[in-house]
Design a protein around this motif. Structure first.
Motif, PDB file in Angstrom:
ATOM      1  N   LEU A 319      83.436  73.119 111.526  1.00  0.00           N
ATOM      2  CA  LEU A 319      84.318  73.495 112.632  1.00  0.00           C
ATOM      3  C   LEU A 319      84.900  74.886 112.427  1.00  0.00           C
ATOM      4  O   LEU A 319      84.925  75.704 113.354  1.00  0.00           O
ATOM      5  CB  LEU A 319      85.427  72.448 112.759  1.00  0.00           C
ATOM      6  CG  LEU A 319      86.469  72.618 113.869  1.00  0.00           C
ATOM      7  CD1 LEU A 319      86.922  71.255 114.383  1.00  0.00           C
ATOM      8  CD2 LEU A 319      87.690  73.381 113.360  1.00  0.00           C
ATOM      9  N   THR A 320      85.368  75.173 111.213  1.00  0.00           N
ATOM     10  CA  THR A 320      85.963  76.488 110.956  1.00  0.00           C
ATOM     11  C   THR A 320      84.916  77.599 111.024  1.00  0.00           C
ATOM     12  O   THR A 320      85.238  78.732 111.395  1.00  0.00           O
ATOM     13  CB  THR A 320      86.651  76.526 109.578  1.00  0.00           C
ATOM     14  OG1 THR A 320      85.737  76.072 108.563  1.00  0.00           O
ATOM     15  CG2 THR A 320      87.876  75.634 109.561  1.00  0.00           C
ATOM     16  N   THR A 321      83.671  77.290 110.689  1.00  0.00           N
ATOM     17  CA  THR A 321      82.598  78.278 110.800  1.00  0.00           C
ATOM     18  C   THR A 321      82.378  78.663 112.253  1.00  0.00           C
ATOM     19  O   THR A 321      82.279  79.852 112.599  1.00  0.00           O
ATOM     20  CB  THR A 321      81.291  77.728 110.205  1.00  0.00           C
ATOM     21  OG1 THR A 321      81.485  77.404 108.820  1.00  0.00           O
ATOM     22  CG2 THR A 321      80.171  78.756 110.324  1.00  0.00           C
ATOM     23  N   VAL A 322      82.316  77.651 113.124  1.00  0.00           N
ATOM     24  CA  VAL A 322      82.149  77.910 114.560  1.00  0.00           C
ATOM     25  C   VAL A 322      83.335  78.709 115.099  1.00  0.00           C
ATOM     26  O   VAL A 322      83.168  79.682 115.849  1.00  0.00           O
ATOM     27  CB  VAL A 322      82.008  76.581 115.328  1.00  0.00           C
ATOM     28  CG1 VAL A 322      82.034  76.828 116.840  1.00  0.00           C
ATOM     29  CG2 VAL A 322      80.721  75.874 114.932  1.00  0.00           C
ATOM     30  N   TYR A 323      84.533  78.308 114.683  1.00  0.00           N
ATOM     31  CA  TYR A 323      85.731  78.989 115.189  1.00  0.00           C
ATOM     32  C   TYR A 323      85.789  80.430 114.692  1.00  0.00           C
ATOM     33  O   TYR A 323      86.213  81.340 115.439  1.00  0.00           O
ATOM     34  CB  TYR A 323      86.994  78.241 114.758  1.00  0.00           C
ATOM     35  CG  TYR A 323      88.249  78.908 115.265  1.00  0.00           C
ATOM     36  CD1 TYR A 323      88.622  78.789 116.602  1.00  0.00           C
ATOM     37  CD2 TYR A 323      89.040  79.687 114.417  1.00  0.00           C
ATOM     38  CE1 TYR A 323      89.762  79.425 117.086  1.00  0.00           C
ATOM     39  CE2 TYR A 323      90.190  80.324 114.900  1.00  0.00           C
ATOM     40  CZ  TYR A 323      90.531  80.186 116.227  1.00  0.00           C
ATOM     41  OH  TYR A 323      91.652  80.813 116.700  1.00  0.00           O
ATOM     42  N   LEU A 324      85.369  80.672 113.463  1.00  0.00           N
ATOM     43  CA  LEU A 324      85.388  82.029 112.911  1.00  0.00           C
ATOM     44  C   LEU A 324      84.495  82.952 113.731  1.00  0.00           C
ATOM     45  O   LEU A 324      84.878  84.087 114.059  1.00  0.00           O
ATOM     46  CB  LEU A 324      84.923  82.004 111.451  1.00  0.00           C
ATOM     47  CG  LEU A 324      84.947  83.340 110.697  1.00  0.00           C
ATOM     48  CD1 LEU A 324      86.379  83.850 110.577  1.00  0.00           C
ATOM     49  CD2 LEU A 324      84.317  83.190 109.313  1.00  0.00           C
ATOM     50  N   VAL A 325      83.318  82.468 114.096  1.00  0.00           N
ATOM     51  CA  VAL A 325      82.390  83.271 114.896  1.00  0.00           C
ATOM     52  C   VAL A 325      83.005  83.571 116.262  1.00  0.00           C
ATOM     53  O   VAL A 325      82.997  84.711 116.744  1.00  0.00           O
ATOM     54  CB  VAL A 325      81.040  82.538 115.061  1.00  0.00           C
ATOM     55  CG1 VAL A 325      80.148  83.278 116.060  1.00  0.00           C
ATOM     56  CG2 VAL A 325      80.329  82.411 113.719  1.00  0.00           C
ATOM     57  N   LEU A 326      83.578  82.550 116.900  1.00  0.00           N
ATOM     58  CA  LEU A 326      84.174  82.734 118.222  1.00  0.00           C
ATOM     59  C   LEU A 326      85.400  83.637 118.171  1.00  0.00           C
ATOM     60  O   LEU A 326      85.679  84.373 119.121  1.00  0.00           O
ATOM     61  CB  LEU A 326      84.544  81.378 118.814  1.00  0.00           C
ATOM     62  CG  LEU A 326      83.365  80.468 119.184  1.00  0.00           C
ATOM     63  CD1 LEU A 326      83.861  79.113 119.659  1.00  0.00           C
ATOM     64  CD2 LEU A 326      82.481  81.116 120.247  1.00  0.00           C
ATOM     65  N   SER A 327      86.146  83.575 117.070  1.00  0.00           N
ATOM     66  CA  SER A 327      87.339  84.427 116.959  1.00  0.00           C
ATOM     67  C   SER A 327      86.966  85.898 116.895  1.00  0.00           C
ATOM     68  O   SER A 327      87.700  86.755 117.401  1.00  0.00           O
ATOM     69  CB  SER A 327      88.158  84.032 115.725  1.00  0.00           C
ATOM     70  OG  SER A 327      87.465  84.333 114.527  1.00  0.00           O
ATOM     71  N   TYR A 328      85.830  86.220 116.247  1.00  0.00           N
ATOM     72  CA  TYR A 328      85.365  87.609 116.217  1.00  0.00           C
ATOM     73  C   TYR A 328      84.995  88.079 117.623  1.00  0.00           C
ATOM     74  O   TYR A 328      85.288  89.212 118.022  1.00  0.00           O
ATOM     75  CB  TYR A 328      84.168  87.750 115.283  1.00  0.00           C
ATOM     76  CG  TYR A 328      84.533  87.766 113.817  1.00  0.00           C
ATOM     77  CD1 TYR A 328      85.494  88.632 113.318  1.00  0.00           C
ATOM     78  CD2 TYR A 328      83.907  86.903 112.920  1.00  0.00           C
ATOM     79  CE1 TYR A 328      85.834  88.655 111.981  1.00  0.00           C
ATOM     80  CE2 TYR A 328      84.240  86.906 111.568  1.00  0.00           C
ATOM     81  CZ  TYR A 328      85.204  87.774 111.103  1.00  0.00           C
ATOM     82  OH  TYR A 328      85.544  87.789 109.779  1.00  0.00           O
ATOM     83  N   ILE A 329      84.349  87.192 118.372  1.00  0.00           N
ATOM     84  CA  ILE A 329      83.999  87.535 119.759  1.00  0.00           C
ATOM     85  C   ILE A 329      85.263  87.717 120.591  1.00  0.00           C
ATOM     86  O   ILE A 329      85.391  88.655 121.379  1.00  0.00           O
ATOM     87  CB  ILE A 329      83.113  86.427 120.369  1.00  0.00           C
ATOM     88  CG1 ILE A 329      81.783  86.318 119.595  1.00  0.00           C
ATOM     89  CG2 ILE A 329      82.856  86.701 121.853  1.00  0.00           C
ATOM     90  CD1 ILE A 329      80.921  85.159 120.029  1.00  0.00           C
ATOM     91  N   ASN A 330      86.216  86.814 120.373  1.00  0.00           N
ATOM     92  CA  ASN A 330      87.466  86.850 121.155  1.00  0.00           C
ATOM     93  C   ASN A 330      88.283  88.107 120.887  1.00  0.00           C
ATOM     94  O   ASN A 330      89.033  88.580 121.748  1.00  0.00           O
ATOM     95  CB  ASN A 330      88.298  85.613 120.817  1.00  0.00           C
ATOM     96  CG  ASN A 330      89.393  85.360 121.828  1.00  0.00           C
ATOM     97  OD1 ASN A 330      89.110  85.135 123.001  1.00  0.00           O
ATOM     98  ND2 ASN A 330      90.652  85.404 121.384  1.00  0.00           N
ATOM     99  N   ALA A 331      88.139  88.680 119.697  1.00  0.00           N
ATOM    100  CA  ALA A 331      88.875  89.897 119.358  1.00  0.00           C
ATOM    101  C   ALA A 331      88.439  91.078 120.223  1.00  0.00           C
ATOM    102  O   ALA A 331      89.225  91.989 120.494  1.00  0.00           O
ATOM    103  CB  ALA A 331      88.683  90.230 117.881  1.00  0.00           C
ATOM    104  N   TYR A 332      87.178  91.075 120.669  1.00  0.00           N
ATOM    105  CA  TYR A 332      86.652  92.171 121.495  1.00  0.00           C
ATOM    106  C   TYR A 332      86.641  91.804 122.974  1.00  0.00           C
ATOM    107  O   TYR A 332      86.937  92.632 123.839  1.00  0.00           O
ATOM    108  CB  TYR A 332      85.231  92.521 121.047  1.00  0.00           C
ATOM    109  CG  TYR A 332      85.182  93.157 119.680  1.00  0.00           C
ATOM    110  CD1 TYR A 332      85.412  94.519 119.510  1.00  0.00           C
ATOM    111  CD2 TYR A 332      84.918  92.387 118.549  1.00  0.00           C
ATOM    112  CE1 TYR A 332      85.388  95.107 118.253  1.00  0.00           C
ATOM    113  CE2 TYR A 332      84.891  92.960 117.279  1.00  0.00           C
ATOM    114  CZ  TYR A 332      85.120  94.322 117.134  1.00  0.00           C
ATOM    115  OH  TYR A 332      85.102  94.893 115.884  1.00  0.00           O
ATOM    116  N   THR A 333      86.291  90.562 123.271  1.00  0.00           N
ATOM    117  CA  THR A 333      86.259  90.093 124.657  1.00  0.00           C
ATOM    118  C   THR A 333      86.955  88.750 124.733  1.00  0.00           C
ATOM    119  O   THR A 333      86.380  87.726 124.338  1.00  0.00           O
ATOM    120  CB  THR A 333      84.795  89.936 125.157  1.00  0.00           C
ATOM    121  OG1 THR A 333      84.103  91.165 124.969  1.00  0.00           O
ATOM    122  CG2 THR A 333      84.770  89.535 126.624  1.00  0.00           C
ATOM    123  N   PRO A 334      88.213  88.718 125.164  1.00  0.00           N
ATOM    124  CA  PRO A 334      88.955  87.444 125.201  1.00  0.00           C
ATOM    125  C   PRO A 334      88.238  86.375 126.013  1.00  0.00           C
ATOM    126  O   PRO A 334      87.925  86.577 127.195  1.00  0.00           O
ATOM    127  CB  PRO A 334      90.280  87.841 125.864  1.00  0.00           C
ATOM    128  CG  PRO A 334      90.432  89.297 125.559  1.00  0.00           C
ATOM    129  CD  PRO A 334      89.040  89.854 125.601  1.00  0.00           C
TER     130      PRO A 334
END
Length: 430
Positions: A319-334
């Motif tokens: 779960l944290t692996t998936v969230y880590l990837v999405l958080s990087y995306i969210n930092a550039y494109t919410p």
């Protein structure tokens, strides 16, 4: 443009439905791990009873271990415990080498098992438990070791003390006999030391159940007699711990009962071993989380519900692996709403972040590791992040139950291993 904005808002809403609960789970687990780590930084002074009373049947399952099993048997025969109160049984399991001859020459009672259909340590253990139960002599408890282990001289005295306290299922302190062989062995050793203090000791101190670790285990024979074994997954130790926990039986921790385990020295061997663990843990999680939840809610037993944290760790890493990837995306494109800092203030996250680096340093200082380990600690993040691909592959292969054997080729005697934590043992002898 209006349609695109509506579509984007709909997508963000759908992602929030998934990621807001995910963030809540991450916060719960993070706070849980942090609190346990704090608790594991010290231990209570305890009274020790070193008068030998209990009898032990020592079981060693060995598959093609001629290089190491002899040293273990010699080591076991010299422990600080009356000879008449324990016997050593080696299961030469589907061996094609001289494991049986070497173990027998060293003084073990050897039982040879040949079964190409039921392959793996779990099957061998159950087979030997049945054999011991059919013997005329009756034992108070089983002790289980791996063939590559070495055991501290006071191991049985420590387990005897825990049995006298009324405990029935006990895991010993998993130390390392070769932490300086390579950076892989060193970082693997660090991981075990962290778990010993920041997980096992912490949970034991507050009355929760921990889990068996595959070796250095003590189980009352009455427990096997009443509940049976029948644990044949790739992580039979975790499976048995969760099976007992559904019956309200706690796995305890013996911090001073030390067993020295051989750590693999190459990244390939490390990944292969950890993949087997990940497969078995995902398998156990799928089978036991529903049972633990149902039993825990029905009985109102927090200890049983806490077992969900234990068995769900591979899913939390996923779960944290998936969230880590999405958080990087969210930092550039919410694409979703970040609520982590709404649940916990920045100051709390800072404290947790500092603790993440401080607690391991405290543990390494407490156990007085060799100087080389401090260099390996700099490489420890590489070992931690290498769990991610291993864990992902383990999820895809969670239904694969083919046993993978770890090869050991070098014999090391107890005189070659630095006996760490002796000071702590002597202080708690009173």
């Amino acid at each position: 443009c209006v349609n695109k904005c509506v579509e984007d808002n709909s997508m963000n809403y759908l992602l929030d439905l998934i990621l807001i609960p995910m963030q809540v789970i991450i916060v719960i687990y993070t706070v849980y791990y942090f609190v346990l780590a704090v608790i594991g930084m010290w231990r209570s002074r305890v009274h020790k009873n070193y008068t030998p009373k209990n009898s032990f049947a020592i079981v060693v399952c060995a598959h093609n271990e001629e290089a190491v099993v002899g040293e273990l048997v010699k080591n076991l025969r010299s422990l600080d415990y009356p000879d008449e109160l324990y016997d050593i049984f080696v299961v030469a399991d589907n061996c094609t080498d001289k494991t049986a001859e070497v173990a027998r020459a060293a003084g073990a009672n050897v039982h040879e098992r040949f079964n190409k259909e039921e392959v793996g340590k779990g099957y061998a253990m159950g087979w030997m438990f049945d054999r011991v139960e059919q013997m005329d002599r009756k034992y108070d408890a089983f002790l289980i070791f791996d063939a590559d282990n070495l055991v501290h001289p006071q191991f049985m005295l420590e387990m005897n003390d825990h049995l006298e306290k009324g405990e029935s299922v006990i895991q010993g302190y998993l130390n390392s006999k070769n932490p300086t062989d390579s950076w892989v062995a060193g970082t693997f050793s660090i991981a075990f030391w962290m778990v010993n203090h920041m997980w096992h000791l912490a949970k034991y101190r507050i009355g929760l159940s921990t889990a068996l670790g595959g070796t250095g285990m003590c189980i009352r024979t009455s427990i096997i007699r009443e509940y049976g074994w029948d644990c044949n997954s790739l992580t039979e130790d975790m499976e048995f711990s969760m099976k007992l926990l559904t019956h309200g039986i706690r796995t305890c921790w013996a911090h001073d009962a030390i067993v020295y385990d051989e750590k693999v020295t190459t990244m390939m061997a490390s990944c292969k071993q950890r993949l087997r663990w990940a497969q078995g843990q995902f398998d156990c999680a799928g089978r036991y989380i529903p049972k633990l939840f149902a039993t825990g809610i029905k009985t109102g037993n927090i200890m049983i519900l806490d077992g969900i944290f234990q068995v769900s760790q591979p899913y939390f890493l996923l779960l944290t692996t998936v969230y880590l990837v999405l958080s990087y995306i969210n930092a550039y494109t919410p694409i979703y709403t970040n609520i982590l800092y709404q649940i916990l203030p920045m100051s709390v996250w800072t404290i947790i972040g500092v603790g993440q680096y401080l607690f391991p340093l405290i543990v390494l200082l407490k156990i007085k590791v060799p100087p080389k380990i401090w260099f390996y600690y700099l490489l420890y993040p590489l070992f931690v992040y290498s769990w991610i691909p291993v864990n992902i592959l383990g999820w895809f292969r969670r239904h694969n139950k083919v046993w993978s054997h770890t090869v050991h080729t070098r014999a090391v005697g107890l005189h070659d291993v630095k006996l760490t934590r002796m000071g702590n043992m002597n202080k708690n002898k009173k």
